[in-house]
Motif scaffolding. Structure first.
Motif, short mmCIF file in Angstrom:
data_model
loop_
_atom_site.label_atom_id
_atom_site.label_comp_id
_atom_site.label_asym_id
_atom_site.label_seq_id
_atom_site.Cartn_x
_atom_site.Cartn_y
_atom_site.Cartn_z
N UNK A 26 0.87 -1.28 -0.01
CA UNK A 26 0.03 0.05 0.15
C UNK A 26 0.93 1.38 0.07
N UNK A 27 2.13 1.50 0.62
CA UNK A 27 3.00 2.60 0.73
C UNK A 27 3.68 2.67 -0.41
N UNK A 28 3.84 1.61 -1.27
CA UNK A 28 4.54 1.70 -2.44
C UNK A 28 3.84 2.01 -3.68
N UNK A 29 2.49 1.73 -3.68
CA UNK A 29 1.45 1.85 -4.78
C UNK A 29 1.53 3.15 -5.48
N UNK A 30 1.98 4.26 -4.77
CA UNK A 30 1.94 5.48 -5.78
C UNK A 30 3.33 5.83 -6.36
N UNK A 31 4.27 4.83 -5.88
CA UNK A 31 5.70 5.40 -6.57
C UNK A 31 6.02 4.27 -7.50
N UNK A 198 11.50 0.06 -21.61
CA UNK A 198 12.78 0.70 -21.00
C UNK A 198 12.48 1.82 -20.27
N UNK A 199 11.63 1.59 -19.25
CA UNK A 199 11.45 2.69 -18.26
C UNK A 199 11.03 2.15 -16.82
N UNK A 200 12.28 1.79 -16.10
CA UNK A 200 12.01 1.17 -14.69
C UNK A 200 12.38 2.23 -13.86
N UNK A 201 11.22 2.58 -12.91
CA UNK A 201 11.49 3.39 -11.94
C UNK A 201 12.59 3.13 -10.75
N UNK A 202 13.63 3.75 -10.33
CA UNK A 202 14.38 3.50 -9.15
C UNK A 202 13.65 3.92 -7.84
N UNK A 203 13.33 3.01 -6.78
CA UNK A 203 12.87 3.50 -5.58
C UNK A 203 13.52 4.64 -4.78
N UNK A 204 12.96 5.69 -4.42
CA UNK A 204 13.46 6.72 -3.69
C UNK A 204 13.88 6.11 -2.27
N UNK A 205 14.62 7.08 -1.51
CA UNK A 205 15.14 6.69 -0.27
C UNK A 205 13.89 6.41 0.79
N UNK A 206 12.86 7.06 0.58
CA UNK A 206 11.62 6.65 1.27
C UNK A 206 10.89 5.56 1.04
N UNK A 207 11.13 4.90 -0.13
CA UNK A 207 10.52 3.68 -0.59
C UNK A 207 11.29 2.34 -0.39
N UNK A 208 12.52 2.83 -0.30
CA UNK A 208 13.55 1.54 -0.09
C UNK A 208 13.15 0.68 0.97
N UNK A 209 12.94 1.03 2.12
CA UNK A 209 12.52 0.47 3.35
C UNK A 209 11.29 -0.69 3.07
N UNK A 210 10.43 -0.06 2.30
CA UNK A 210 9.12 -0.92 1.86
C UNK A 210 9.64 -1.94 0.96
N UNK A 211 10.46 -1.65 0.09
CA UNK A 211 10.76 -2.59 -0.89
C UNK A 211 11.56 -3.87 -0.27
N UNK A 212 12.43 -3.40 0.69
CA UNK A 212 13.25 -4.43 1.42
C UNK A 212 12.30 -5.24 2.23
N UNK A 213 11.47 -4.70 3.02
CA UNK A 213 10.41 -5.25 3.72
C UNK A 213 9.55 -6.29 2.85
#
Length: 284
Positions: A26-31, A198-213
């Motif tokens: 849910x936290x990553x859905x907008x990013x 050819x357009x893959x977004x890189x997660x920002x610092x606020x999103x990285x913890x949720x990616x790891x989780x």
């Protein structure tokens, strides 16, 4: 401790991990879009699995003799998981989980056909009761049937096939092998689907913890689920997952302000009873 009880305890771990994934999703859905979430999740999974294999010396367990079955299992799960992440970002979590929980119904129906497991009458009763509980929670109608709700329902079919083929793999493949190919194959699927333009977004610092989780929780959830399916039939293991519904309803209320109404409580009670009936009938 009986195999059924041990399987139930492993499913508690899976329930906790899957709920954590829903919050992070849910936290990553907008990013990030769903394909990107799956790609980064699988990258985290690869790092974990490679580390586990090297540290534990289990390279010999990574087999290639069942790759077609691994492929079918993972394409089923990848499809279901993407639909699930899509729904998580758009409708209340309790609704997503309620629709997802039609998966055990599909497992009960399909297991005798694919796994040749005996269809127990009490399993059918348990599945029907669980489905009634889901209908009480969602109260579907033409006015409320939206694409995210349909996506959650279709995700359940993908998860059902994934569970069935996981059960089949556990007959001659280790949990390490199953999770290794899960991470590798789904990373490839995610890269293809996320990178076709050819357009893959890189997660920002606020999103990285949720990616790891998501990566850690997803792998742990599958470890728990795979272990449970190695201990008991899929038609017994999967209905235990119904317990996620009341848990995620509370999580949605606390973290996202999603209301819990009387129908959710009644439906959860029916689902709990269905689980109790199914587990009790399996014997000691």
């Amino acid at each position: 401790m009986s195999s059924t009880l041990r399987a139930a305890l492993w499913m508690i771990g899976a329930i906790t991990a899957f709920s954590s994934m829903a919050v992070a999703g849910r936290q990553m859905s907008g990013h990030l879009d769903t394909f990107e979430i799956m790609f980064y999740r699988s990258l985290v999974g690869i790092l974990i699995m490679v580390t586990v294999v090297l540290v534990t010396g289990k390279r010999g367990e990574i087999k290639t003799d069942r790759l077609p079955l691994h492929f079918i299992r993972n394409i089923s799960h990848f499809t279901g998981q993407n639909l699930w992440f899509f729904a998580v970002g758009l409708i209340p979590l309790a609704q997503v989980f309620a629709m997802e929980f039609t998966a055990p119904i599909w497992v009960i129906i399909l297991s005798p056909l694919i796994l040749k497991e005996k269809l127990r009458p009490i399993g059918v009763v348990s599945g029907v009761l669980g489905f009634i509980g889901i209908l009480v929670v969602t109260r579907p109608s033409p006015e409320t049937l939206e694409w995210p709700l349909i996506a959650a329902g279709l995700a359940a079919i993908g998860f059902a096939f994934s569970a069935i083929f996981t059960r089949k793999l556990t007959r001659d493949q280790s949990t390490v092998c199953i999770l290794f190919w899960l991470s590798i194959m789904q990373a490839v699927f995610g890269l293809i689907c996320a990178g076709y333009d050819f357009d893959i977004h890189v997660p920002d610092m606020a999103t990285v913890p949720y990616v790891v989780l998501v990566g850690c929780a997803g792998l742990f959830a599958h470890f728990c689920l795979t272990t449970a399916l190695s201990l008991a039939p899929a038609s017994i293991v999967m209905p235990i997952d119904f317990a996620r519904l009341p848990l995620i309803a509370v999580v949605g209320m606390v973290l996202f302000g999603e209301a819990i109404d009387l129908y959710v409580l009644i439906g959860a009670a029916i689902i709990f009873f269905a689980n109790w009936l199914n587990i009790r009938s399996s014997g000691n």
